[in-house]
Design an enzyme around this catalytic site. Sequence first.
Site, PDB file in Angstrom:
ATOM      1  N   ASP A 479       0.834  -1.204   0.000  1.00 54.79           N
ATOM      2  CA  ASP A 479       0.000   0.000   0.000  1.00 54.79           C
ATOM      3  C   ASP A 479       0.872   1.259   0.000  1.00 54.79           C
ATOM      4  OD1 ASP A 479      -2.316   1.499   0.120  1.00 54.79           O
ATOM      5  OD2 ASP A 479      -3.044   0.621   1.995  1.00 54.79           O
ATOM      6  N   ASP A 549     -10.539   2.065  -3.391  1.00 52.70           N
ATOM      7  CA  ASP A 549     -11.079   1.841  -2.046  1.00 52.70           C
ATOM      8  C   ASP A 549     -12.593   1.889  -2.070  1.00 52.70           C
ATOM      9  OD1 ASP A 549      -8.792   1.379  -0.720  1.00 52.70           O
ATOM     10  OD2 ASP A 549      -8.684   3.293   0.322  1.00 52.70           O
TER      11      ASP A 549
HETATM   12  C1  DGJ Z   1      -5.782   1.891   1.869  1.00 59.17           C
HETATM   13  C2  DGJ Z   1      -6.147   0.652   1.115  1.00 59.17           C
HETATM   14  O1  DGJ Z   1      -6.581   0.961  -0.166  1.00 59.17           O
HETATM   15  C3  DGJ Z   1      -7.201  -0.098   1.902  1.00 59.17           C
HETATM   16  O2  DGJ Z   1      -7.646  -1.211   1.187  1.00 59.17           O
HETATM   17  C4  DGJ Z   1      -6.621  -0.495   3.222  1.00 59.17           C
HETATM   18  O3  DGJ Z   1      -5.563  -1.404   2.993  1.00 59.17           O
HETATM   19  C5  DGJ Z   1      -6.133   0.722   3.961  1.00 59.17           C
HETATM   20  N1  DGJ Z   1      -5.264   1.522   3.168  1.00 59.17           N
HETATM   21  C6  DGJ Z   1      -5.421   0.334   5.222  1.00 59.17           C
HETATM   22  O4  DGJ Z   1      -4.854   1.395   5.845  1.00 59.17           O
END
Ligand code: DGJ
Length: 732
Positions: A479, A549
């Site tokens: 991430d 997301d």
């Molecule tokens: C952003 C990601 O896109 C989410 O899926 C998740 O992993 C969060 N970060 C966790 O902080």
Amino acid sequence: MPIIFHEETGQFHLFNKDVSYVMELKEQFLVHAYWGERIRSFTQSDTYPKKDRSSFSPNPYRTNDATFSLDNVLQEFPGFDSGDYREPAFEMTYSDGTKATQFQYASHTIYSGKKRLDGLPATYVMEDDEAETLEITLADNIRGIHATLSYTIYRDRSAITKSVQYQNMSEHTIQLNRALSSCVDFDDAAFDLLQLPGAWAREKQIVKTPLAMGIHVLDSKRGASSTHQQPFIALLRKNTTEHHGDVYGFHFVYSGNFTIRTEVDTFSQTRVLVGMNSHNFGWQLEPNAIFQTPEVVLVYAKNGLNDMSHTFHSLYTERLARGEHKLQERPVLINNWESTYFQFDEQKLLHLADGAKALGAELFVLDDGWFEARNDDTTSLGDWVADCKKLPSGLANLSSQIHERGLKFGLWFEPEMISEQSQLFQAHPDWHIHVNGYPTSLGRNQLVLDFSRQEVRTEIVRQMTEILDAVPIDYIKWDMNRNMTEIGSRDLTPQQQMELPHRYMLGLYEVIDYLTERYPHILFENCSGGGGRFDPGMAYYMPQSWASDNTDAIERIKIQYGTSLIFPPVMICAQLSEIPNHQVGRITPLQTRANVAMSANFGIMLDLNKESQETLDAVQQDITWYKKHRQLIQFGRFSRLISPYESNFASWSFTASNQEESLVFFFKILGAASEPFLRLQLRDLNPEYMYAIGDTTYSGEELMKFGLYLNPDMSGDFQSKVLHLKRLVTKM
Ligand code: DGJ
């Protein structure tokens, strides 16, 4: 062989069965002649009409020919301060403080295959006969600078790649201020420009506008390709659709700052420049040093946007993605993020894993919050050690318990970041990107580690390998949740400070390259707060990406539709999540949520404790169905049939390469009264074959030319259906 140089005319012709790309030497300048559908014999030796257009368009000193001006010819590598007042492909400052540069042809070579780009992601070949490469070296001998332009044309793909290598042949340092990777000049401007802008949770939205006179810039200055823009445009001939019309696609294989500039000049000629952004960029090119730009993929398609996408999809699946996973079916995963966020313990996770296993999931992914006191997003990034309160028996134990249940185990990391509240920050308060003595902005409470520095990279790799060597891990979600600000690095001289964003990318690529090579069995998923760095650069290292997301199915239809313009379904990850949806609050029927998520690389993000038995049974059936069809979904030919950007419907299909089977997904967004009947014409089938859909039989020809009425029996909002077509082995 697909690259020919005609000595007499000075013409370079790159071609395969579908596409031609032609350049010529005029007065030793490299001019562009043509890019488009294959022309078998391109004999015209004077492609660009010679005309004295005005004394305000200067003529190169050596030729002093009033009918030849760099200001209006179509160029391949337009220069700076030497008579072309349009946008340049490069800009450099020499030791005397001036910038004028006029490159002329010096030499060229043609060879089979394609070289790798040192330290940079790029498309590749497996066998040399898949492609041919032309390298043309241009020189400004007074300045002592060489630029070698590389062109690779694939034998069986409508794709050409371009990049540039600069070499300082002088005795002085040359400052590179702009170093773009590709210029294409068209002799007209009758195009629409298609781009994929977005935002967090609204990535890759299709926006199409007519190309207008003047300069249009689309870029990222964020230190990452970003959710806000994708390093991609397509120029479309007027009235181009998904299935008809000429399309010219440009996609930059890079994950940092970029710029795509289109300029329509006063003669209605169009210039398209693609490369690294000159914002926060500068490079001190020392004597003899080389600077390599990232590459641009150019795709010409004569049959509309789907045609372009098919070329990108197969190129990226087969010759951009690497490693053992690229052609392997991807596991159905469960991710705990939306069901627990930071609040979990071992029991809760194992309970979730049990439920997921019972449903047929294959991979359990532990998301953010598993390390050192990470109970919210204010702390602990940089301290990659398991939290002993949440996981008292440790990560290795959790991993083995997950494995004992017959599931693979995956783990979330955000390696490029540091929290102020962390041991790493206490030990190294200057390891983040910052300007000395100047406050650094926070983003999600965190700072960006300075990956241009070797010691920083070494420490993060040390922490990660310590875990990966000790704990059996099958998957990593990588991430990255904030962009760069206050650009400054302790290790760089004042003259080099603007090298930081690119050095960061080179450092990042080095780290990922190392980890993916050292742990080839680990499936890496690229993520950046969703699709904030979902670009071909990352796709080279990580064969799949979390697209957004936003897990709302209805919003996802548009996101996945836009993403599919350039990326194949197997690279796009989608997950079935609970209702009301966490990002938009919408309530969508389960089957539609599943159908959207099953249109890509499928997973679930449900709190299984909260769901009814009826829902769990349905999800179990969906997982079983998906596993049966995932080869087709992940590796079949994907075509878009109806755009959600243009109607109340969306549709796409996945068809086997032998055309024996196809899956058609159809979505109706809102219920509507007295709605016209919609007849959907299918694609990619064999007109000679008979297909069964349930108990009914159709010819492929009928399904493609006439189609099927799909909406009359659908009522209500957010509805969907999936048709499974199977060939019947009786000929018409
Ligand atoms: C952003 C990601 O896109 C989410 O899926 C998740 O992993 C969060 N970060 C966790 O902080």
